[in-house]
Write a protein that holds these residues in place. Structure first.
Motif, PDB file in Angstrom:
ATOM      1  N   LEU A 178       0.838  -1.206   0.000  1.00 43.87           N
ATOM      2  CA  LEU A 178       0.000   0.000   0.000  1.00 43.87           C
ATOM      3  C   LEU A 178       0.866   1.246   0.000  1.00 43.87           C
ATOM      4  N   ASP A 179       1.865   1.266   0.832  1.00 41.96           N
ATOM      5  CA  ASP A 179       2.764   2.413   0.927  1.00 41.96           C
ATOM      6  C   ASP A 179       3.503   2.645  -0.391  1.00 41.96           C
ATOM      7  N   ALA A 180       4.066   1.563  -0.951  1.00 38.87           N
ATOM      8  CA  ALA A 180       4.852   1.695  -2.180  1.00 38.87           C
ATOM      9  C   ALA A 180       3.989   2.121  -3.359  1.00 38.87           C
ATOM     10  N   ALA A 209      -1.478   0.551   8.642  1.00 39.01           N
ATOM     11  CA  ALA A 209      -1.896   1.050   7.328  1.00 39.01           C
ATOM     12  C   ALA A 209      -2.150   2.552   7.375  1.00 39.01           C
ATOM     13  N   GLU A 210      -2.772   3.029   8.438  1.00 34.93           N
ATOM     14  CA  GLU A 210      -3.016   4.465   8.589  1.00 34.93           C
ATOM     15  C   GLU A 210      -1.705   5.236   8.658  1.00 34.93           C
ATOM     16  N   ASP A 211      -0.748   4.705   9.404  1.00 33.84           N
ATOM     17  CA  ASP A 211       0.552   5.370   9.519  1.00 33.84           C
ATOM     18  C   ASP A 211       1.263   5.417   8.169  1.00 33.84           C
ATOM     19  N   ALA A 212       1.172   4.341   7.412  1.00 32.04           N
ATOM     20  CA  ALA A 212       1.875   4.274   6.129  1.00 32.04           C
ATOM     21  C   ALA A 212       1.211   5.157   5.088  1.00 32.04           C
ATOM     22  N   TYR A 213      -0.111   5.162   5.054  1.00 29.36           N
ATOM     23  CA  TYR A 213      -0.849   5.873   4.001  1.00 29.36           C
ATOM     24  C   TYR A 213      -0.981   7.357   4.327  1.00 29.36           C
ATOM     25  N   GLY A 214      -1.254   7.686   5.571  1.00 29.71           N
ATOM     26  CA  GLY A 214      -1.298   9.076   6.000  1.00 29.71           C
ATOM     27  C   GLY A 214      -2.551   9.834   5.613  1.00 29.71           C
ATOM     28  N   ARG A 215      -3.541   9.156   5.063  1.00 30.50           N
ATOM     29  CA  ARG A 215      -4.810   9.762   4.683  1.00 30.50           C
ATOM     30  C   ARG A 215      -5.938   8.822   5.099  1.00 30.50           C
ATOM     31  N   PRO A 216      -7.173   9.281   5.084  1.00 34.35           N
ATOM     32  CA  PRO A 216      -8.270   8.420   5.528  1.00 34.35           C
ATOM     33  C   PRO A 216      -8.416   7.165   4.667  1.00 34.35           C
ATOM     34  N   LEU A 218     -11.090   3.887   3.874  1.00 31.79           N
ATOM     35  CA  LEU A 218     -12.462   3.418   4.015  1.00 31.79           C
ATOM     36  C   LEU A 218     -12.425   1.945   4.396  1.00 31.79           C
ATOM     37  N   VAL A 219     -13.128   1.595   5.464  1.00 33.25           N
ATOM     38  CA  VAL A 219     -13.083   0.236   6.006  1.00 33.25           C
ATOM     39  C   VAL A 219     -14.485  -0.362   5.986  1.00 33.25           C
ATOM     40  N   LEU A 238     -12.708  -5.241   3.976  1.00 36.69           N
ATOM     41  CA  LEU A 238     -12.091  -4.544   2.859  1.00 36.69           C
ATOM     42  C   LEU A 238     -11.559  -3.216   3.374  1.00 36.69           C
ATOM     43  N   VAL A 239     -10.338  -2.893   3.006  1.00 34.98           N
ATOM     44  CA  VAL A 239      -9.725  -1.621   3.380  1.00 34.98           C
ATOM     45  C   VAL A 239      -9.330  -0.913   2.088  1.00 34.98           C
ATOM     46  N   LEU A 240      -9.855   0.291   1.885  1.00 37.40           N
ATOM     47  CA  LEU A 240      -9.673   0.983   0.618  1.00 37.40           C
ATOM     48  C   LEU A 240      -8.981   2.321   0.789  1.00 37.40           C
ATOM     49  N   ALA A 241      -8.022   2.562  -0.082  1.00 34.98           N
ATOM     50  CA  ALA A 241      -7.392   3.872  -0.212  1.00 34.98           C
ATOM     51  C   ALA A 241      -7.930   4.534  -1.474  1.00 34.98           C
ATOM     52  N   ASN A 242      -8.222   5.834  -1.387  1.00 30.61           N
ATOM     53  CA  ASN A 242      -8.739   6.607  -2.521  1.00 30.61           C
ATOM     54  C   ASN A 242     -10.058   6.050  -3.056  1.00 30.61           C
ATOM     55  N   ALA A 243     -10.926   5.597  -2.163  1.00 34.24           N
ATOM     56  CA  ALA A 243     -12.229   5.093  -2.595  1.00 34.24           C
ATOM     57  C   ALA A 243     -13.030   6.204  -3.267  1.00 34.24           C
TER      58      ALA A 243
END
Length: 274
Positions: A178-180, A209-216, A218-219, A238-243
């Motif tokens: 996720l971070d990469a 995941a929150e620490d790595a992504y740094g943005r909200p 969606l869970v 399910l955990v979503l970034a940029n949903a």
């Protein structure tokens, strides 16, 4: 790794994951921008529900079997049912499409798909399943390593991270991927699927995941039963970034129906981790 998804194909967790995946595709294909889809753990792409593995577990009957028979299906699950029906020629659901086949069937001109599968035998089956879809490519490779190399350039990017979670470092490697991915392609939509066994493990993953992504993030949780026995798969998340905007409502419909129809004293939850 001894994991064989053929034992679990078409179960409740597949319904949640694949219904959400199809809805994400539909949202991301509303523009004319090309879409590139990456799948870190693609599996074999197509599953025979009449095979020994599926018959022994019985999970498909309690999952996709109920989906196909339901009379109260929300719109958010309708695309998955239609895809299964089409694959089986409108007859009984004896075949179930994995994420590679679901995506391949919806690729437009200019879109692309890359499915990574590390196990040679499963990769061979995946290549065969996608033989009729030239825009869908495969790699016999570690998706955690391969996919972060790829999402670049214009257009939209969707990444599915869906490991078997049989190795102790899968949670950490999901966070690393996720971070990469989001560092290289900040606008990439990333969806991570995971089993729900106990809250301690899940909460620890979310913190990392929150620490790595740094943005909200969606869970969405489909707790099929109370999380009282960490030795069982009690649900999935399910955990979503940029949903996409408003996607929480879609997830509520998917998880809510799955838990209410297939669960046992469980709970559906959709929330934002910030």
């Amino acid at each position: 790794m001894n994991y064989r998804h053929a034992f679990h194909a078409g179960n409740f967790a597949d319904l949640v994951k694949h219904a959400a995946l199809l809805e994400l595709l539909a949202r991301l294909q509303t523009s004319n921008e090309p879409l590139q889809v990456f799948d870190t753990h693609a599996g074999r792409g197509l599953y025979d529900l009449t095979g020994d593995e599926a018959q022994r577990s019985g999970e498909a009957e309690a999952g996709v079997g109920a989906l196909m028979a339901a009379g109260d299906l929300p719109d958010a699950l309708a695309s998955l049912r239609a895809a299964v029906s089409q694959l089986n020629g409108g007859g009984e659901a004896s075949l179930y499409p994995g994420s590679p086949l679901l995506v391949a069937g919806r690729l437009r001109r200019g879109d692309g798909y890359l499915g990574c599968e590390l196990r040679p035998q499963e990769h061979s089956a995946l290549s065969e399943a996608l033989a009729g879809w030239p825009a869908a490519r495969t790699a016999c490779a570690d998706g955690y390593v391969e996919v972060p190399k790829r999402p670049v350039g214009g257009g939209r990017t969707l990444v599915l991270i869906d490991p078997p979670f049989e190795k102790s470092d899968d949670y950490d490697r999901c966070v690393g991927a996720l971070d990469a991915i989001t560092r290289k392609t900040p606008a990439a939509v990333v969806m991570i699927w995971m089993p729900l066994k106990d809250l301690e493990t899940f909460d620890a993953f979310l913190r990392d995941a929150e620490d790595a992504y740094g943005r909200p993030l969606l869970v969405a949780e489909a707790r099929m039963r109370p999380l009282t026995d960490p030795m069982k798969m009690n649900g999935c998340a399910l955990v979503l970034a940029n949903a996409p905007d408003g996607f929480d409502a879609v997830l509520k419909d998917i998880c809510g129906w799955t838990v209410s129809r297939l669960g046992d004293g469980g709970q559906a939850r959709v929330w934002t981790a910030a």
